[in-house]
Design an enzyme around this catalytic site. Structure first.
Site, PDB file in Angstrom:
ATOM      1  N   GLU A 199       0.808  -1.220   0.000  1.00 31.81           N
ATOM      2  CA  GLU A 199       0.000   0.000   0.000  1.00 31.81           C
ATOM      3  C   GLU A 199       0.841   1.268   0.000  1.00 31.81           C
ATOM      4  OE1 GLU A 199      -3.022  -0.357   2.980  1.00 31.81           O
ATOM      5  OE2 GLU A 199      -3.916  -2.101   2.014  1.00 31.81           O
ATOM      6  N   ASP A 236      -3.827  -0.248  11.841  1.00 31.19           N
ATOM      7  CA  ASP A 236      -4.656  -1.376  11.429  1.00 31.19           C
ATOM      8  C   ASP A 236      -3.944  -2.610  11.953  1.00 31.19           C
ATOM      9  OD1 ASP A 236      -6.064  -3.415  10.307  1.00 31.19           O
ATOM     10  OD2 ASP A 236      -5.659  -2.878   8.222  1.00 31.19           O
ATOM     11  N   GLU A 281      -7.846  -0.164  14.253  1.00 29.29           N
ATOM     12  CA  GLU A 281      -8.688  -0.982  13.381  1.00 29.29           C
ATOM     13  C   GLU A 281      -8.447  -2.459  13.678  1.00 29.29           C
ATOM     14  OE1 GLU A 281      -8.891  -2.097   8.643  1.00 29.29           O
ATOM     15  OE2 GLU A 281      -8.263  -0.063   9.211  1.00 29.29           O
ATOM     16  N   ASP A 308     -13.452  -3.743  10.948  1.00 28.70           N
ATOM     17  CA  ASP A 308     -13.359  -4.148   9.544  1.00 28.70           C
ATOM     18  C   ASP A 308     -13.787  -5.608   9.467  1.00 28.70           C
ATOM     19  OD1 ASP A 308     -12.798  -4.658   6.901  1.00 28.70           O
ATOM     20  OD2 ASP A 308     -10.629  -4.649   7.136  1.00 28.70           O
ATOM     21  N   LYS A 333     -15.712  -1.155   2.832  1.00 28.54           N
ATOM     22  CA  LYS A 333     -15.023  -1.592   1.616  1.00 28.54           C
ATOM     23  C   LYS A 333     -16.088  -2.069   0.627  1.00 28.54           C
ATOM     24  CE  LYS A 333     -10.755  -3.224   3.851  1.00 28.54           C
ATOM     25  NZ  LYS A 333      -9.945  -4.420   4.181  1.00 28.54           N
ATOM     26  N   ARG A 362      -8.550  -1.255  -1.114  1.00 22.72           N
ATOM     27  CA  ARG A 362      -8.073  -2.584  -0.752  1.00 22.72           C
ATOM     28  C   ARG A 362      -6.600  -2.674  -1.133  1.00 22.72           C
ATOM     29  NH1 ARG A 362     -12.177  -7.388  -1.385  1.00 22.72           N
ATOM     30  NH2 ARG A 362     -11.180  -7.863   0.610  1.00 22.72           N
ATOM     31  N   SER A 363      -5.942  -3.740  -0.741  1.00 22.70           N
ATOM     32  CA  SER A 363      -4.494  -3.817  -0.954  1.00 22.70           C
ATOM     33  C   SER A 363      -4.140  -3.964  -2.429  1.00 22.70           C
ATOM     34  CB  SER A 363      -3.903  -4.979  -0.156  1.00 22.70           C
ATOM     35  OG  SER A 363      -4.517  -6.197  -0.527  1.00 22.70           O
ATOM     36  N   LYS A 384      -9.448   5.977   3.658  1.00 23.39           N
ATOM     37  CA  LYS A 384      -8.211   5.209   3.841  1.00 23.39           C
ATOM     38  C   LYS A 384      -7.823   4.680   2.469  1.00 23.39           C
ATOM     39  CE  LYS A 384      -6.671   0.982   6.125  1.00 23.39           C
ATOM     40  NZ  LYS A 384      -7.089  -0.146   6.971  1.00 23.39           N
TER      41      LYS A 384
END
Length: 414
Positions: A199, A236, A281, A308, A333, A362-363, A384
């Site tokens: 990321e 996170d 998170e 999450d 998400k 997302r990653s 984010k």
């Protein structure tokens, strides 16, 4: 509703995400029945960290958009999003999940919204949010990667900075960039690697999460900002991946340290007392409801406790969390939900019960910037979307800067 923007074609294709893995892109073509104009909407859906990437499965999903979804959608008014998403879910249910999984349905749902905005010649955020969509989100920037996002010894997945004192998104992005580059110099000066993880955050070989946080604190101060007042830290933790056994509820997969639920709660409470922590998170696992309840009781007044994996953006799990009073924020998400309508409903449900909402990437991201518009449209207040680095991350920040300029005149970031 006046119906004149009709869906005439839907198709999918396999494209690449930023990690070089195959992912799905959907294209929806709309005809203006008044002047015959054709407009194309297009959206790429991301891949998750734990998602198995199967080239043939992505190809099959792309083919199934035309094979299974085009006919049910043909002739539908593209601005009737709720009807479109009902058709998608109904068709997906009939066809089963093998070829019409979440990514397939989501890609077409979002592409319809993109086509509608373009056909109406209005910005996507304005189409999605109307006159109420006008709050630019505060960025949560991932600047050190760990966990499944990096091959270092850190079990915490993301170490983020949040420019809580910035007056605008452009100023927040500027602050984040300055801290990011300052951290790079600090790490380099100490002989640590400045390669980046999935990321865009740095992935140095550090021994503990406290060491990583101390480096970030040093970078914030060296860059000229006040920790706590201007910039805070978010983590996170992704504790759902720390599977324990016996009396140990959690065991760090990399460092092999094990904890009971109570010990981990106490460690998080100590962390919040020592550092300017903005949010945690997934600090506990998704089935540790009693632990979440205790952690919420202790920290909800000082810290955002973000669910999450806890909620998995499932209406049932979110309602259960609301009824129990666990957590005080929800990570949204779209790729985990299914359609645009369900995403909007999840945000509304959370807000109605006083939960903060964070729209998240997302990653396995791409250059697609849909979530930037969606964050503004839904007034989530927080977004984010990774480090201020790598094109698939900066694409979202750049779109937010464009939106800020359209809404408020904008500002230079350097």
């Amino acid at each position: 509703m006046v119906e004149y923007l009709k869906i005439v074609y839907a198709r999918g294709r396999q494209v690449l995400d930023a990690r070089g893995n195959p992912t799905l892109e959907a294209t929806v073509t709309v005809r203006n029945c008044v002047n015959g104009e054709l407009t194309e909407g297009r959206v790429i859906v991301p891949n998750g960290t734990d998602q198995k990437i199967d080239c043939e499965a992505v190809k099959s999903a792309a083919q199934n958009i035309e094979k299974c979804l085009q006919e049910p959608l043909a002739g539908t008014e593209v601005t009737d999003q709720r009807r479109i998403d009902h058709i998608l879910m109904e068709t997906g249910g009939r066809e089963g999940q093998s070829g019409l999984g979440t990514n397939t349905l989501l890609s077409v749902s979002l592409a319809c919204a993109d086509a509608a905005a373009k056909a109406l010649h209005i910005p996507l955020y304005r189409y999605l949010g109307g006159v109420q969509g006008q709050i630019l989100p505060t960025p949560m920037m991932n600047i050190i990667n760990g966990g499944a996002h990096a091959s270092n010894a850190l079990d915490v997945q993301e170490f983020m900075i949040v420019p809580v004192g910035a007056d605008s998104i452009s100023q927040g992005i500027q602050w984040g960039c300055e801290i990011y580059h300052t951290l790079k110099k600090i790490l380099s000066d100490r002989g640590l690697a400045t390669d980046v993880g999935d990321e865009g955050g740095f992935a140095p070989r550090l021994s503990t999460e406290i060491e990583a946080i101390d480096f970030i604190m040093e970078a914030i101060q060296t860059a000229g900002f006040a920790p706590g007042r201007e910039v805070r830290i978010s983590l996170d933790i992704a504790a759902g991946t720390w599977k324990g056994s016996g009396t140990d509820d959690y065991c760090m997969p990399k460092q092999k340290r094990c904890y009971s639920s109570e010990e981990l709660i106490q460690e998080r409470e100590d962390l919040v007392l020592k550092y300017p922590v903005y949010s945690l998170e997934d600090p506990l696992g998704p089935d540790d409801w009693e632990g979440w309840l205790e952690l919420t009781r202790r920290l909800e007044k000082s810290t955002l406790l973000v669910g999450d994996a806890l909620f998995a953006v499932s209406p049932g799990r979110l309602k259960q969390g609301i009824e129990m009073g666990v957590a005080n924020a929800v990570l949204i998400k779209p790729g985990r939900i299914g359609t645009l309508t369900e995403t909007i409903e999840a945000v509304q449900l959370a807000k109605e019960h006083g939960y903060r909402t964070i729209l998240s990437h997302r990653s396995g991201e791409s250059e697609d910037s849909f979530i930037a518009d969606l964050a503004v449209a839904l007034n989530t207040g927080l977004i984010k979307t990774g480090a201020p680095s790598r094109g698939e991350r900066t694409a979202k920040y750049n779109q937010l800067l464009r939106i800020e300029e359209e809404l408020y005149g904008g500002a230079d970031i350097c």
